[in-house]
Design an enzyme around this catalytic site. Structure first.
Site, PDB file in Angstrom:
ATOM      1  N   ASP A  34       0.816  -1.233   0.000  1.00  0.00           N
ATOM      2  CA  ASP A  34       0.000   0.000   0.000  1.00  0.00           C
ATOM      3  C   ASP A  34       0.840   1.271   0.000  1.00  0.00           C
ATOM      4  O   ASP A  34       0.318   2.377   0.105  1.00  0.00           O
ATOM      5  CB  ASP A  34      -0.955   0.004   1.201  1.00  0.00           C
ATOM      6  CG  ASP A  34      -0.202  -0.049   2.521  1.00  0.00           C
ATOM      7  OD1 ASP A  34       1.053   0.001   2.500  1.00  0.00           O
ATOM      8  OD2 ASP A  34      -0.849  -0.132   3.578  1.00  0.00           O
ATOM      9  N   GLY A  35       2.160   1.116  -0.120  1.00  0.00           N
ATOM     10  CA  GLY A  35       3.029   2.296  -0.224  1.00  0.00           C
ATOM     11  C   GLY A  35       3.652   2.726   1.090  1.00  0.00           C
ATOM     12  O   GLY A  35       4.546   3.579   1.113  1.00  0.00           O
ATOM     13  N   ARG A  91      15.294  26.442   6.069  1.00  0.00           N
ATOM     14  CA  ARG A  91      14.976  27.811   5.636  1.00  0.00           C
ATOM     15  C   ARG A  91      13.702  28.328   6.297  1.00  0.00           C
ATOM     16  O   ARG A  91      13.442  29.510   6.330  1.00  0.00           O
ATOM     17  CB  ARG A  91      14.885  27.880   4.103  1.00  0.00           C
ATOM     18  CG  ARG A  91      16.261  27.939   3.471  1.00  0.00           C
ATOM     19  CD  ARG A  91      16.197  27.865   1.962  1.00  0.00           C
ATOM     20  NE  ARG A  91      15.810  26.538   1.515  1.00  0.00           N
ATOM     21  CZ  ARG A  91      15.657  26.204   0.239  1.00  0.00           C
ATOM     22  NH1 ARG A  91      15.841  27.096  -0.704  1.00  0.00           N
ATOM     23  NH2 ARG A  91      15.327  24.978  -0.094  1.00  0.00           N
ATOM     24  N   ASP A 161      24.888  37.066  -1.979  1.00  0.00           N
ATOM     25  CA  ASP A 161      24.191  37.954  -1.031  1.00  0.00           C
ATOM     26  C   ASP A 161      25.085  38.172   0.184  1.00  0.00           C
ATOM     27  O   ASP A 161      26.097  37.473   0.358  1.00  0.00           O
ATOM     28  CB  ASP A 161      22.809  37.400  -0.612  1.00  0.00           C
ATOM     29  CG  ASP A 161      22.863  36.013  -0.030  1.00  0.00           C
ATOM     30  OD1 ASP A 161      23.888  35.657   0.588  1.00  0.00           O
ATOM     31  OD2 ASP A 161      21.887  35.253  -0.175  1.00  0.00           O
ATOM     32  N   LYS A 184      21.850  41.883  -2.422  1.00  0.00           N
ATOM     33  CA  LYS A 184      20.567  41.306  -2.855  1.00  0.00           C
ATOM     34  C   LYS A 184      19.467  41.780  -1.910  1.00  0.00           C
ATOM     35  O   LYS A 184      19.558  41.592  -0.702  1.00  0.00           O
ATOM     36  CB  LYS A 184      20.696  39.769  -2.816  1.00  0.00           C
ATOM     37  CG  LYS A 184      19.415  39.004  -3.094  1.00  0.00           C
ATOM     38  CD  LYS A 184      19.692  37.494  -3.161  1.00  0.00           C
ATOM     39  CE  LYS A 184      18.553  36.663  -2.666  1.00  0.00           C
ATOM     40  NZ  LYS A 184      18.837  35.232  -2.569  1.00  0.00           N
ATOM     41  N   ASP A 210      27.661  29.698  -2.827  1.00  0.00           N
ATOM     42  CA  ASP A 210      26.441  29.912  -2.040  1.00  0.00           C
ATOM     43  C   ASP A 210      26.217  28.665  -1.182  1.00  0.00           C
ATOM     44  O   ASP A 210      26.906  27.651  -1.344  1.00  0.00           O
ATOM     45  CB  ASP A 210      25.251  30.138  -2.997  1.00  0.00           C
ATOM     46  CG  ASP A 210      24.130  30.946  -2.338  1.00  0.00           C
ATOM     47  OD1 ASP A 210      24.202  31.198  -1.127  1.00  0.00           O
ATOM     48  OD2 ASP A 210      23.174  31.319  -3.050  1.00  0.00           O
ATOM     49  N   SER A 214      18.656  26.183  -5.167  1.00  0.00           N
ATOM     50  CA  SER A 214      17.325  25.584  -5.199  1.00  0.00           C
ATOM     51  C   SER A 214      16.736  25.798  -6.597  1.00  0.00           C
ATOM     52  O   SER A 214      16.941  24.981  -7.491  1.00  0.00           O
ATOM     53  CB  SER A 214      16.466  26.206  -4.099  1.00  0.00           C
ATOM     54  OG  SER A 214      15.166  25.688  -4.165  1.00  0.00           O
ATOM     55  N   GLY A 216      17.806  28.088  -8.519  1.00  0.00           N
ATOM     56  CA  GLY A 216      18.933  28.616  -9.296  1.00  0.00           C
ATOM     57  C   GLY A 216      18.819  30.102  -9.604  1.00  0.00           C
ATOM     58  O   GLY A 216      19.730  30.691 -10.181  1.00  0.00           O
TER      59      GLY A 216
HETATM   60  C1  R5P Z   1      19.394  32.511   0.357  1.00  0.00           C
HETATM   61  O1  R5P Z   1      19.375  33.104   1.440  1.00  0.00           O
HETATM   62  C2  R5P Z   1      20.263  31.321   0.145  1.00  0.00           C
HETATM   63  O2  R5P Z   1      21.542  31.531   0.630  1.00  0.00           O
HETATM   64  C3  R5P Z   1      20.327  30.922  -1.309  1.00  0.00           C
HETATM   65  O3  R5P Z   1      20.898  31.983  -2.045  1.00  0.00           O
HETATM   66  C4  R5P Z   1      18.957  30.616  -1.855  1.00  0.00           C
HETATM   67  O4  R5P Z   1      18.281  29.708  -1.023  1.00  0.00           O
HETATM   68  C5  R5P Z   1      19.071  30.053  -3.249  1.00  0.00           C
HETATM   69  O5  R5P Z   1      17.792  29.804  -3.748  1.00  0.00           O
HETATM   70  P1  R5P Z   1      17.505  29.825  -5.289  1.00  0.00           P
HETATM   71  O6  R5P Z   1      18.458  28.876  -5.941  1.00  0.00           O
HETATM   72  O7  R5P Z   1      16.074  29.373  -5.399  1.00  0.00           O
HETATM   73  O8  R5P Z   1      17.690  31.228  -5.772  1.00  0.00           O
END
Ligand code: R5P
Length: 288
Positions: A34-35, A91, A161, A184, A210, A214, A216
Protein backbone atom coordinates in the site's frame (compact mmCIF):
# COMPACT_ATOMS: atom_id res chain seq x y z
CA UNK A 1 31.62 2.56 16.60
CA UNK A 2 29.28 1.89 13.68
CA UNK A 3 27.94 3.95 10.82
CA UNK A 4 24.37 3.36 9.78
CA UNK A 5 23.57 4.77 6.36
CA UNK A 6 20.07 5.76 5.43
CA UNK A 7 19.11 5.52 1.72
CA UNK A 8 19.43 9.31 1.20
CA UNK A 9 23.19 9.42 1.98
CA UNK A 10 24.71 6.10 0.95
CA UNK A 11 27.61 7.43 -1.17
CA UNK A 12 28.80 9.87 1.47
CA UNK A 13 28.34 7.33 4.30
CA UNK A 14 30.50 4.81 2.38
CA UNK A 15 33.28 7.36 1.97
CA UNK A 16 33.19 8.23 5.67
CA UNK A 17 33.24 4.59 6.74
CA UNK A 18 36.14 3.80 4.34
CA UNK A 19 38.06 6.82 5.57
CA UNK A 20 37.58 5.94 9.26
CA UNK A 21 37.83 2.18 8.62
CA UNK A 22 34.58 1.64 10.50
CA UNK A 23 31.84 -0.85 9.68
CA UNK A 24 28.94 0.42 7.59
CA UNK A 25 25.48 -0.90 8.17
CA UNK A 26 22.53 -0.40 5.83
CA UNK A 27 19.01 -0.98 7.07
CA UNK A 28 16.61 -3.02 5.03
CA UNK A 29 14.20 -0.51 3.50
CA UNK A 30 11.22 -1.31 1.31
CA UNK A 31 7.58 -0.47 0.80
CA UNK A 32 4.48 -2.37 1.81
CA UNK A 33 2.08 -3.00 -1.10
CA UNK A 34 0.00 0.00 0.00
CA UNK A 35 3.03 2.30 -0.22
CA UNK A 36 3.80 2.56 3.49
CA UNK A 37 7.43 2.37 4.47
CA UNK A 38 9.09 -0.67 6.08
CA UNK A 39 12.51 -0.45 7.67
CA UNK A 40 14.54 -2.95 9.64
CA UNK A 41 18.00 -2.73 11.17
CA UNK A 42 19.33 -6.27 11.04
CA UNK A 43 22.78 -5.78 12.54
CA UNK A 44 23.08 -5.99 16.30
CA UNK A 45 24.29 -2.54 17.37
CA UNK A 46 24.19 -3.20 21.12
CA UNK A 47 26.73 -1.16 23.06
CA UNK A 48 28.00 0.71 19.96
CA UNK A 49 28.29 4.42 19.37
CA UNK A 50 26.18 4.63 16.24
CA UNK A 51 26.37 7.47 13.71
CA UNK A 52 23.28 7.54 11.51
CA UNK A 53 23.98 9.40 8.27
CA UNK A 54 20.94 10.62 6.33
CA UNK A 55 19.31 13.76 4.99
CA UNK A 56 16.04 15.43 5.84
CA UNK A 57 15.60 16.76 2.34
CA UNK A 58 12.55 14.82 1.20
CA UNK A 59 9.64 13.97 3.44
CA UNK A 60 10.41 10.25 3.01
CA UNK A 61 13.99 10.91 4.25
CA UNK A 62 12.53 12.34 7.44
CA UNK A 63 10.27 9.36 7.92
CA UNK A 64 13.20 6.97 7.36
CA UNK A 65 15.20 8.80 9.99
CA UNK A 66 12.41 8.79 12.55
CA UNK A 67 11.76 5.09 11.94
CA UNK A 68 15.44 4.25 12.24
CA UNK A 69 15.52 5.99 15.62
CA UNK A 70 12.70 3.77 16.80
CA UNK A 71 14.26 0.62 15.28
CA UNK A 72 17.71 1.22 16.75
CA UNK A 73 16.37 1.57 20.29
CA UNK A 74 15.75 -2.18 20.18
CA UNK A 75 19.52 -2.80 20.48
CA UNK A 76 20.36 -0.34 23.28
CA UNK A 77 23.39 1.24 21.57
CA UNK A 78 25.79 3.23 23.76
CA UNK A 79 24.88 6.41 21.89
CA UNK A 80 22.87 7.38 18.83
CA UNK A 81 24.25 10.30 16.85
CA UNK A 82 22.65 11.86 13.80
CA UNK A 83 24.70 13.22 10.93
CA UNK A 84 22.41 15.14 8.59
CA UNK A 85 24.51 16.36 5.63
CA UNK A 86 21.63 18.41 4.23
CA UNK A 87 19.21 19.62 6.86
CA UNK A 88 16.04 20.23 4.88
CA UNK A 89 13.38 22.65 6.15
CA UNK A 90 16.10 24.84 7.74
CA UNK A 91 14.98 27.81 5.64
CA UNK A 92 11.72 27.84 7.62
CA UNK A 93 13.60 28.46 10.89
CA UNK A 94 11.15 31.15 11.92
CA UNK A 95 7.54 32.12 11.36
CA UNK A 96 7.33 34.56 8.44
CA UNK A 97 3.50 34.77 8.42
CA UNK A 98 0.87 34.05 11.06
CA UNK A 99 -0.32 30.44 10.96
CA UNK A 100 2.90 28.95 9.55
CA UNK A 101 4.91 26.21 11.28
CA UNK A 102 8.45 26.78 12.49
CA UNK A 103 9.41 23.71 10.49
CA UNK A 104 13.04 23.34 11.51
CA UNK A 105 12.08 23.73 15.19
CA UNK A 106 9.54 20.93 15.29
CA UNK A 107 11.84 18.67 13.25
CA UNK A 108 14.82 19.34 15.50
CA UNK A 109 12.75 18.78 18.62
CA UNK A 110 11.59 15.36 17.40
CA UNK A 111 15.07 14.28 16.27
CA UNK A 112 16.89 15.52 19.36
CA UNK A 113 14.40 13.84 21.70
CA UNK A 114 15.36 10.44 20.28
CA UNK A 115 19.10 10.88 19.77
CA UNK A 116 22.17 11.92 21.75
CA UNK A 117 23.67 14.45 19.34
CA UNK A 118 23.12 16.00 15.92
CA UNK A 119 25.63 17.24 13.36
CA UNK A 120 24.86 18.92 10.07
CA UNK A 121 26.79 20.56 7.23
CA UNK A 122 26.46 24.29 6.54
CA UNK A 123 22.92 24.74 7.80
CA UNK A 124 21.05 27.65 6.23
CA UNK A 125 20.64 29.48 9.56
CA UNK A 126 22.17 28.50 12.89
CA UNK A 127 18.97 29.43 14.75
CA UNK A 128 17.90 25.81 14.17
CA UNK A 129 20.79 24.59 16.37
CA UNK A 130 19.21 26.34 19.34
CA UNK A 131 16.00 24.30 18.97
CA UNK A 132 17.85 21.11 19.91
CA UNK A 133 17.74 19.56 23.35
CA UNK A 134 21.05 17.77 22.68
CA UNK A 135 24.44 19.01 21.34
CA UNK A 136 23.96 20.18 17.74
CA UNK A 137 27.04 21.01 15.63
CA UNK A 138 27.19 22.81 12.30
CA UNK A 139 30.23 21.76 10.25
CA UNK A 140 31.73 24.08 7.63
CA UNK A 141 33.21 22.70 4.44
CA UNK A 142 34.98 25.80 3.11
CA UNK A 143 38.26 23.92 2.83
CA UNK A 144 36.95 21.19 0.50
CA UNK A 145 35.20 23.79 -1.64
CA UNK A 146 38.37 25.88 -1.98
CA UNK A 147 40.55 22.83 -2.67
CA UNK A 148 38.35 21.91 -5.64
CA UNK A 149 39.04 25.25 -7.34
CA UNK A 150 42.74 25.51 -6.47
CA UNK A 151 43.94 25.01 -10.07
CA UNK A 152 41.31 27.18 -11.80
CA UNK A 153 43.18 30.49 -11.56
CA UNK A 154 40.30 32.18 -9.79
CA UNK A 155 40.61 35.98 -9.46
CA UNK A 156 37.54 36.74 -7.32
CA UNK A 157 35.26 34.72 -5.05
CA UNK A 158 31.73 36.14 -4.99
CA UNK A 159 28.81 35.66 -2.62
CA UNK A 160 25.43 36.29 -4.25
CA UNK A 161 24.19 37.95 -1.03
CA UNK A 162 25.60 39.42 2.18
CA UNK A 163 24.47 36.36 4.18
CA UNK A 164 27.10 34.23 2.43
CA UNK A 165 29.92 36.71 2.88
CA UNK A 166 31.79 34.65 5.49
CA UNK A 167 31.83 31.65 3.15
CA UNK A 168 33.13 33.72 0.20
CA UNK A 169 35.71 35.37 2.43
CA UNK A 170 37.05 32.08 3.80
CA UNK A 171 37.15 30.36 0.40
CA UNK A 172 38.91 33.45 -1.04
CA UNK A 173 41.41 33.38 1.83
CA UNK A 174 42.24 29.74 1.09
CA UNK A 175 42.64 30.53 -2.62
CA UNK A 176 44.61 33.66 -1.76
CA UNK A 177 42.38 35.91 -3.90
CA UNK A 178 39.96 38.83 -3.41
CA UNK A 179 36.24 38.52 -2.68
CA UNK A 180 33.07 40.60 -2.80
CA UNK A 181 29.33 40.16 -2.38
CA UNK A 182 26.34 41.22 -4.43
CA UNK A 183 23.78 43.33 -2.65
CA UNK A 184 20.57 41.31 -2.86
CA UNK A 185 17.33 42.89 -1.66
CA UNK A 186 13.97 41.17 -1.63
CA UNK A 187 11.39 43.75 -2.70
CA UNK A 188 8.35 41.45 -2.44
CA UNK A 189 7.47 37.75 -2.81
CA UNK A 190 8.30 37.79 -6.53
CA UNK A 191 10.87 40.53 -6.94
CA UNK A 192 14.51 40.52 -5.96
CA UNK A 193 16.87 43.40 -6.69
CA UNK A 194 20.61 42.69 -7.05
CA UNK A 195 23.36 45.30 -7.23
CA UNK A 196 27.02 44.65 -8.12
CA UNK A 197 29.71 46.60 -6.30
CA UNK A 198 32.16 48.61 -8.39
CA UNK A 199 34.67 45.82 -9.05
CA UNK A 200 36.41 45.34 -12.41
CA UNK A 201 35.63 41.74 -13.40
CA UNK A 202 36.42 42.21 -17.09
CA UNK A 203 38.59 39.28 -18.26
CA UNK A 204 38.70 37.76 -14.75
CA UNK A 205 37.87 34.24 -13.58
CA UNK A 206 35.07 34.29 -11.04
CA UNK A 207 33.92 31.72 -8.50
CA UNK A 208 30.39 32.26 -7.14
CA UNK A 209 29.74 30.36 -3.89
CA UNK A 210 26.44 29.91 -2.04
CA UNK A 211 24.97 27.55 0.52
CA UNK A 212 22.04 26.26 -1.54
CA UNK A 213 21.06 26.10 -5.18
CA UNK A 214 17.32 25.58 -5.20
CA UNK A 215 15.58 27.19 -8.21
CA UNK A 216 18.93 28.62 -9.30
CA UNK A 217 17.46 32.12 -9.52
CA UNK A 218 19.96 33.75 -7.15
CA UNK A 219 23.05 32.34 -8.85
CA UNK A 220 21.67 32.78 -12.38
CA UNK A 221 21.04 36.49 -11.74
CA UNK A 222 24.52 36.91 -10.23
CA UNK A 223 26.16 35.08 -13.15
CA UNK A 224 24.26 37.16 -15.69
CA UNK A 225 25.41 40.43 -14.10
CA UNK A 226 29.01 39.28 -13.89
CA UNK A 227 28.97 37.89 -17.44
CA UNK A 228 27.61 41.18 -18.79
CA UNK A 229 30.53 42.95 -17.16
CA UNK A 230 32.90 40.86 -19.28
CA UNK A 231 34.13 38.10 -16.94
CA UNK A 232 36.25 35.38 -18.56
CA UNK A 233 35.22 32.11 -16.86
CA UNK A 234 32.45 31.86 -14.27
CA UNK A 235 32.50 28.86 -11.91
CA UNK A 236 29.50 28.18 -9.69
CA UNK A 237 29.62 26.25 -6.45
CA UNK A 238 27.24 25.57 -3.58
CA UNK A 239 27.25 23.26 -0.60
CA UNK A 240 23.80 21.81 -1.26
CA UNK A 241 22.64 21.28 -4.85
CA UNK A 242 18.88 20.78 -4.95
CA UNK A 243 18.36 21.92 -8.56
CA UNK A 244 14.60 22.43 -8.62
CA UNK A 245 12.79 23.22 -11.87
CA UNK A 246 15.69 23.18 -14.33
CA UNK A 247 17.94 25.31 -12.12
CA UNK A 248 21.07 23.97 -13.81
CA UNK A 249 20.01 25.13 -17.30
CA UNK A 250 19.20 28.57 -15.92
CA UNK A 251 22.64 28.81 -14.30
CA UNK A 252 24.63 27.39 -17.21
CA UNK A 253 23.20 30.04 -19.55
CA UNK A 254 25.63 32.53 -18.00
CA UNK A 255 28.29 30.38 -16.35
CA UNK A 256 30.79 27.73 -17.43
CA UNK A 257 30.74 25.07 -14.74
CA UNK A 258 28.76 23.97 -11.68
CA UNK A 259 30.23 21.92 -8.86
CA UNK A 260 28.41 21.15 -5.62
CA UNK A 261 29.18 18.90 -2.67
CA UNK A 262 27.87 15.41 -1.96
CA UNK A 263 25.61 16.44 0.93
CA UNK A 264 22.97 15.87 -1.74
CA UNK A 265 24.21 13.43 -4.38
CA UNK A 266 23.47 14.39 -7.99
CA UNK A 267 24.68 15.21 -11.48
CA UNK A 268 26.86 18.15 -10.40
CA UNK A 269 28.45 16.57 -7.33
CA UNK A 270 32.16 17.21 -7.69
CA UNK A 271 33.24 17.91 -4.12
CA UNK A 272 33.08 15.52 -1.18
CA UNK A 273 32.61 16.57 2.43
CA UNK A 274 33.70 13.17 3.79
CA UNK A 275 36.86 14.59 5.37
CA UNK A 276 34.96 17.21 7.37
CA UNK A 277 32.34 14.65 8.46
CA UNK A 278 35.07 12.16 9.43
CA UNK A 279 36.90 14.86 11.40
CA UNK A 280 33.69 15.64 13.27
CA UNK A 281 33.34 11.96 14.24
CA UNK A 282 37.00 11.84 15.39
CA UNK A 283 36.46 14.97 17.50
CA UNK A 284 33.44 13.29 19.08
CA UNK A 285 35.82 10.82 20.72
CA UNK A 286 38.22 13.51 21.85
CA UNK A 287 35.32 15.26 23.57
CA UNK A 288 33.88 12.07 25.11
C1 R5P B 1 19.39 32.51 0.36
O1 R5P B 1 19.38 33.10 1.44
C2 R5P B 1 20.26 31.32 0.14
O2 R5P B 1 21.54 31.53 0.63
C3 R5P B 1 20.33 30.92 -1.31
O3 R5P B 1 20.90 31.98 -2.04
C4 R5P B 1 18.96 30.62 -1.85
O4 R5P B 1 18.28 29.71 -1.02
C5 R5P B 1 19.07 30.05 -3.25
O5 R5P B 1 17.79 29.80 -3.75
P1 R5P B 1 17.51 29.83 -5.29
O6 R5P B 1 18.46 28.88 -5.94
O7 R5P B 1 16.07 29.37 -5.40
O8 R5P B 1 17.69 31.23 -5.77
Amino acid sequence: MKILSLPSSVELAKKVSDNLKVGLSLPLARRFPDGEMYLRIEEDLSGDDVFIIGNTRKDEDILEMIMSLSAISDYSPRSVNLIIPYFGYARQHKRYNRGEPVSSQILTEILSTHSDSICTVEIHDEQTLRYSQKPFTNVHVYHSMAKHFMDKQIDYVVSPDDGGLERAKTVAYELNVEYFYIDKKRIDDRTVEMKMPDVKVNGKNILIVDDIISTGGTIAMSSEMIRKKGANRIYVSAVHGLFANGADEKILKYSDEISVTDTVQGKYTGISVYEEVSDYIKRFYVRA
